[in-house]
Design a protein around this motif. Structure first.
Motif, PDB file in Angstrom:
ATOM      1  N   ASP A 100       0.838  -1.213   0.000  1.00 19.51           N
ATOM      2  CA  ASP A 100       0.000   0.000   0.000  1.00 19.51           C
ATOM      3  C   ASP A 100       0.868   1.257   0.000  1.00 19.51           C
ATOM      4  OD1 ASP A 100      -2.205  -1.544  -0.019  1.00 19.51           O
ATOM      5  OD2 ASP A 100      -2.670  -1.327   2.121  1.00 19.51           O
ATOM      6  N   GLY A 101       1.933   1.206   0.819  1.00 19.25           N
ATOM      7  CA  GLY A 101       2.831   2.350   0.899  1.00 19.25           C
ATOM      8  C   GLY A 101       3.503   2.644  -0.432  1.00 19.25           C
ATOM      9  N   VAL A 102       3.993   1.579  -1.077  1.00 18.28           N
ATOM     10  CA  VAL A 102       4.649   1.733  -2.377  1.00 18.28           C
ATOM     11  C   VAL A 102       3.657   2.284  -3.397  1.00 18.28           C
ATOM     12  CG1 VAL A 102       5.750   0.486  -4.277  1.00 18.28           C
ATOM     13  CG2 VAL A 102       6.335  -0.091  -1.921  1.00 18.28           C
ATOM     14  N   GLU A 103       2.449   1.743  -3.379  1.00 19.56           N
ATOM     15  CA  GLU A 103       1.433   2.196  -4.328  1.00 19.56           C
ATOM     16  C   GLU A 103       1.119   3.678  -4.128  1.00 19.56           C
ATOM     17  OE1 GLU A 103      -2.303   0.095  -4.210  1.00 19.56           O
ATOM     18  OE2 GLU A 103      -2.674   0.614  -6.321  1.00 19.56           O
ATOM     19  N   LYS A 104       1.028   4.072  -2.860  1.00 27.43           N
ATOM     20  CA  LYS A 104       0.720   5.478  -2.545  1.00 27.43           C
ATOM     21  C   LYS A 104       1.795   6.407  -3.118  1.00 27.43           C
ATOM     22  CE  LYS A 104       1.624   7.542   1.382  1.00 27.43           C
ATOM     23  NZ  LYS A 104       1.777   7.745   2.846  1.00 27.43           N
ATOM     24  N   VAL A 105       3.052   6.052  -2.889  1.00 31.72           N
ATOM     25  CA  VAL A 105       4.158   6.888  -3.366  1.00 31.72           C
ATOM     26  C   VAL A 105       4.194   6.925  -4.895  1.00 31.72           C
ATOM     27  CG1 VAL A 105       6.677   7.119  -3.411  1.00 31.72           C
ATOM     28  CG2 VAL A 105       5.528   6.551  -1.276  1.00 31.72           C
ATOM     29  N   LEU A 106       4.006   5.749  -5.517  1.00 26.76           N
ATOM     30  CA  LEU A 106       4.042   5.703  -6.984  1.00 26.76           C
ATOM     31  C   LEU A 106       2.895   6.505  -7.596  1.00 26.76           C
ATOM     32  CD1 LEU A 106       5.080   1.992  -7.695  1.00 26.76           C
ATOM     33  CD2 LEU A 106       6.447   4.044  -8.026  1.00 26.76           C
ATOM     34  N   THR A 107       1.720   6.407  -6.986  1.00 25.57           N
ATOM     35  CA  THR A 107       0.562   7.156  -7.501  1.00 25.57           C
ATOM     36  C   THR A 107       0.844   8.658  -7.446  1.00 25.57           C
ATOM     37  OG1 THR A 107      -0.814   5.408  -6.604  1.00 25.57           O
ATOM     38  CG2 THR A 107      -1.939   7.411  -7.282  1.00 25.57           C
ATOM     39  N   GLU A 108       1.458   9.081  -6.350  1.00 28.59           N
ATOM     40  CA  GLU A 108       1.772  10.503  -6.225  1.00 28.59           C
ATOM     41  C   GLU A 108       2.836  10.925  -7.248  1.00 28.59           C
ATOM     42  OE1 GLU A 108       2.371  11.598  -2.106  1.00 28.59           O
ATOM     43  OE2 GLU A 108       2.896  13.657  -2.674  1.00 28.59           O
ATOM     44  N   LEU A 109       3.833  10.070  -7.431  1.00 26.17           N
ATOM     45  CA  LEU A 109       4.892  10.383  -8.401  1.00 26.17           C
ATOM     46  C   LEU A 109       4.346  10.449  -9.823  1.00 26.17           C
ATOM     47  CD1 LEU A 109       7.883   8.185  -7.138  1.00 26.17           C
ATOM     48  CD2 LEU A 109       7.854  10.679  -7.285  1.00 26.17           C
ATOM     49  N   LYS A 110       3.361   9.586 -10.108  1.00 27.24           N
ATOM     50  CA  LYS A 110       2.826   9.510 -11.472  1.00 27.24           C
ATOM     51  C   LYS A 110       2.162  10.817 -11.904  1.00 27.24           C
ATOM     52  CE  LYS A 110       1.131   5.250 -13.088  1.00 27.24           C
ATOM     53  NZ  LYS A 110       0.273   4.061 -12.893  1.00 27.24           N
ATOM     54  N   ARG A 111       1.671  11.556 -10.949  1.00 25.87           N
ATOM     55  CA  ARG A 111       1.016  12.834 -11.278  1.00 25.87           C
ATOM     56  C   ARG A 111       2.011  13.845 -11.834  1.00 25.87           C
ATOM     57  NH1 ARG A 111      -1.248  13.499  -5.819  1.00 25.87           N
ATOM     58  NH2 ARG A 111      -2.453  11.592  -5.643  1.00 25.87           N
ATOM     59  N   ASP A 112       3.257  13.706 -11.402  1.00 25.98           N
ATOM     60  CA  ASP A 112       4.242  14.756 -11.647  1.00 25.98           C
ATOM     61  C   ASP A 112       5.363  14.345 -12.603  1.00 25.98           C
ATOM     62  OD1 ASP A 112       4.646  17.350 -11.046  1.00 25.98           O
ATOM     63  OD2 ASP A 112       6.024  16.972  -9.382  1.00 25.98           O
ATOM     64  N   PHE A 113       5.570  13.035 -12.725  1.00 26.45           N
ATOM     65  CA  PHE A 113       6.737  12.563 -13.474  1.00 26.45           C
ATOM     66  C   PHE A 113       6.316  11.805 -14.734  1.00 26.45           C
ATOM     67  CE2 PHE A 113       8.521  13.417  -9.371  1.00 26.45           C
ATOM     68  CZ  PHE A 113       9.819  13.822  -9.638  1.00 26.45           C
ATOM     69  N   GLU A 114       7.244  11.756 -15.710  1.00 28.11           N
ATOM     70  CA  GLU A 114       6.965  11.020 -16.949  1.00 28.11           C
ATOM     71  C   GLU A 114       7.543   9.603 -16.909  1.00 28.11           C
ATOM     72  OE1 GLU A 114       8.446  14.704 -18.887  1.00 28.11           O
ATOM     73  OE2 GLU A 114       7.121  14.086 -20.509  1.00 28.11           O
ATOM     74  N   TYR A 115       8.703   9.467 -16.274  1.00 32.85           N
ATOM     75  CA  TYR A 115       9.278   8.130 -16.101  1.00 32.85           C
ATOM     76  C   TYR A 115       9.669   7.922 -14.641  1.00 32.85           C
ATOM     77  CZ  TYR A 115       9.395   7.551 -21.123  1.00 32.85           C
ATOM     78  OH  TYR A 115       9.032   7.425 -22.435  1.00 32.85           O
ATOM     79  N   ILE A 116       9.317   6.743 -14.133  1.00 34.14           N
ATOM     80  CA  ILE A 116       9.689   6.381 -12.769  1.00 34.14           C
ATOM     81  C   ILE A 116      10.470   5.074 -12.847  1.00 34.14           C
ATOM     82  CG2 ILE A 116       8.823   5.793 -10.471  1.00 34.14           C
ATOM     83  CD1 ILE A 116       6.178   7.332 -11.456  1.00 34.14           C
ATOM     84  N   LEU A 117      11.728   5.120 -12.449  1.00 35.83           N
ATOM     85  CA  LEU A 117      12.551   3.903 -12.454  1.00 35.83           C
ATOM     86  C   LEU A 117      12.617   3.321 -11.063  1.00 35.83           C
ATOM     87  CD1 LEU A 117      13.912   5.511 -15.059  1.00 35.83           C
ATOM     88  CD2 LEU A 117      15.524   3.622 -14.821  1.00 35.83           C
ATOM     89  N   CYS A 118      12.379   2.018 -10.979  1.00 33.47           N
ATOM     90  CA  CYS A 118      12.465   1.339  -9.687  1.00 33.47           C
ATOM     91  C   CYS A 118      13.698   0.454  -9.699  1.00 33.47           C
ATOM     92  CB  CYS A 118      11.216   0.492  -9.450  1.00 33.47           C
ATOM     93  SG  CYS A 118       9.697   1.458  -9.488  1.00 33.47           S
ATOM     94  N   ASP A 119      14.694   0.823  -8.909  1.00 36.72           N
ATOM     95  CA  ASP A 119      15.931   0.059  -8.830  1.00 36.72           C
ATOM     96  C   ASP A 119      15.717  -1.080  -7.833  1.00 36.72           C
ATOM     97  OD1 ASP A 119      18.549  -0.801  -8.924  1.00 36.72           O
ATOM     98  OD2 ASP A 119      19.299   0.767  -7.588  1.00 36.72           O
ATOM     99  N   SER A 120      15.566  -2.294  -8.360  1.00 38.17           N
ATOM    100  CA  SER A 120      15.227  -3.443  -7.521  1.00 38.17           C
ATOM    101  C   SER A 120      16.437  -3.962  -6.757  1.00 38.17           C
ATOM    102  CB  SER A 120      14.672  -4.551  -8.419  1.00 38.17           C
ATOM    103  OG  SER A 120      14.467  -5.730  -7.682  1.00 38.17           O
ATOM    104  N   PRO A 121      16.228  -4.437  -5.536  1.00 37.80           N
ATOM    105  CA  PRO A 121      17.311  -5.167  -4.881  1.00 37.80           C
ATOM    106  C   PRO A 121      17.466  -6.546  -5.526  1.00 37.80           C
ATOM    107  CG  PRO A 121      15.362  -5.127  -3.480  1.00 37.80           C
ATOM    108  CD  PRO A 121      15.032  -4.321  -4.700  1.00 37.80           C
ATOM    109  N   ALA A 122      18.588  -7.205  -5.243  1.00 37.74           N
ATOM    110  CA  ALA A 122      18.765  -8.568  -5.722  1.00 37.74           C
ATOM    111  C   ALA A 122      17.803  -9.489  -4.964  1.00 37.74           C
ATOM    112  CB  ALA A 122      20.204  -9.017  -5.492  1.00 37.74           C
ATOM    113  N   GLY A 123      17.663 -10.705  -5.456  1.00 33.00           N
ATOM    114  CA  GLY A 123      16.804 -11.668  -4.778  1.00 33.00           C
ATOM    115  C   GLY A 123      15.373 -11.588  -5.276  1.00 33.00           C
TER     116      GLY A 123
END
Lengths: 269, 87
Positions: A100-123
């Motif tokens: 839920d937390g990740v979704e909230k942050v991404l939704t907010e970022l989507k309003r303002d940004f054109e590309y959002i890169l998620c740098d994944s950890p290994a595993g």
């Protein structure tokens, strides 16, 4: 409409953070407002690679917990004003990351940004799962090496079954192969899997080959995304990758051994 | 191709060995992955459809997916109860 890109691999040490930093910078230099998020809670490193480690005040987890606003946590890059970095928390437990937390942050970022890169950890645990869950596109970073190829394939299975797009029956995540640490001369000698071998095994479209290059380490030493190194092959490879991703037709480079003036004369094998 | 290469051709390169090992491994891991993901659901949905017309329970329906080199066979086996034929 913003697009969310996950940079993933399964295996560690193949170049996810290097790739995230380079491509985020590349997209921002093209004029797109771009955010790059570090999902490696507890082991953050994107800030170091981006050279903004001393400017971290608030982080991703602070935003999720409502201890800081997104604007307070986002670090504006000093070299490109279209680029923002959201660092991971270094001190919190990785369970602090919630869907839920990740979704909230991404939704907010989507309003303002054109590309959002998620740098994944290994595993394939929590952080990696959340990094890819909301993605539209996946950059699968692979080294021409058995363990990395196998782990990439495992990651493809997870992208196809455990993402939001898969679970809600939407169009699947678009997957792209980024083959890094490639050495054409070793491929030629039969000591390294070729780009065609890896493409065939993973059945993925190739977005680009990043050659093994000492400039990658030098760039990380300095905290400068390698794409800003004009003279380096790796930097040029990432530039090509950004262009290709944006729909330009760019021929693939760094796949074949460059023939020097004398190489034909002195070729011993 | 030099003479040396000709003799070398008899021994596969380490890259060729890696490719072959990966192809076998990935094919195997993919097949187990795909079976795990949709076979149970397929079985459940088939059972639901069959139950609309016949009074059968889960035990009388078996769903099997077999994989050969170039084809997949979906085997569906339903044991109908005797009295059901008059329905």
């Amino acid at each position: 409409m913003a697009r969310i890109i996950v940079v993933t691999s399964g295996k560690g040490g193949v170049g996810k953070t290097t790739t995230s930093a380079a491509i985020a910078m590349g997209l921002a230099l093209k004029g797109f407002k771009t955010a790059v998020i570090d999902f490696d809670v507890g082991l953050r490193n994107l800030d170091l690679i981006m050279g903004c480690e001393r400017r971290v005040v608030y982080d991703f987890i602070n935003v999720i917990n409502g201890e800081a606003t997104l604007n307070q946590a986002l670090i504006k890059d000093k070299r490109c004003d279209k680029l923002y970095i959201l660092p991971a928390s270094q001190t919190r437990d990785k369970d602090a990351l919630t869907k839920d937390g990740v979704e909230k942050v991404l939704t907010e970022l989507k309003r303002d940004f054109e590309y959002i890169l998620c740098d994944s950890p290994a595993g394939i645990e929590r952080g990696a799962n959340f990094a890819m869950y909301f993605a539209d596109d996946a950059f699968v970073v692979t080294n021409p090496e058995v363990a990395s190829v196998r782990d990439s394939d495992r990651m493809l299975g997870i992208l196809a079954s455990k993402s939001q797009r898969a679970e809600t029956g939407q169009e699947p995540i678009k997957e792209f192969l980024l083959l890094s640490r490639y050495s054409p001369s070793r491929v030629k000698d039969g000591g390294m899997l070729s780009v065609d071998d890896v493409k065939e095994i993973l059945s993925l479209p190739l977005l680009g080959v990043i050659p093994e290059s000492k400039s990658v380490l030098e760039a990380s030493n300095a905290g400068v995304p390698v794409i800003l190194d004009e003279k380096s092959n790796a930097g040029a490879a990432y530039k090509d990758i950004v262009d290709r991703y944006l729909g330009e037709e760019v021929p693939h480079r760094f796949i074949k051994v460059k023939r020097g003036l004398f190489s034909g004369l002195f070729r011993s094998k | 191709m030099s003479l040396l290469d000709y003799f070398r051709a008899s021994k596969p390169t380490s890259a060729a060995i890696a490719k072959e090992r990966l192809q076998i491994l990935v094919a195997h891991e993919r097949s187990s992955r795909s079976q795990l993901s949709y076979l149970p659901k397929l079985k459940q949905e088939l059972l639901a459809v069959i139950q609309k017309y016949f009074n059968v329970d889960e035990k009388s329906v078996s769903v099997n997916l077999e994989q050969d080199d170039d084809r997949e066979t979906l085997e569906l086996n339903i044991v109908l109860p005797d009295d059901e034929l008059t329905k």
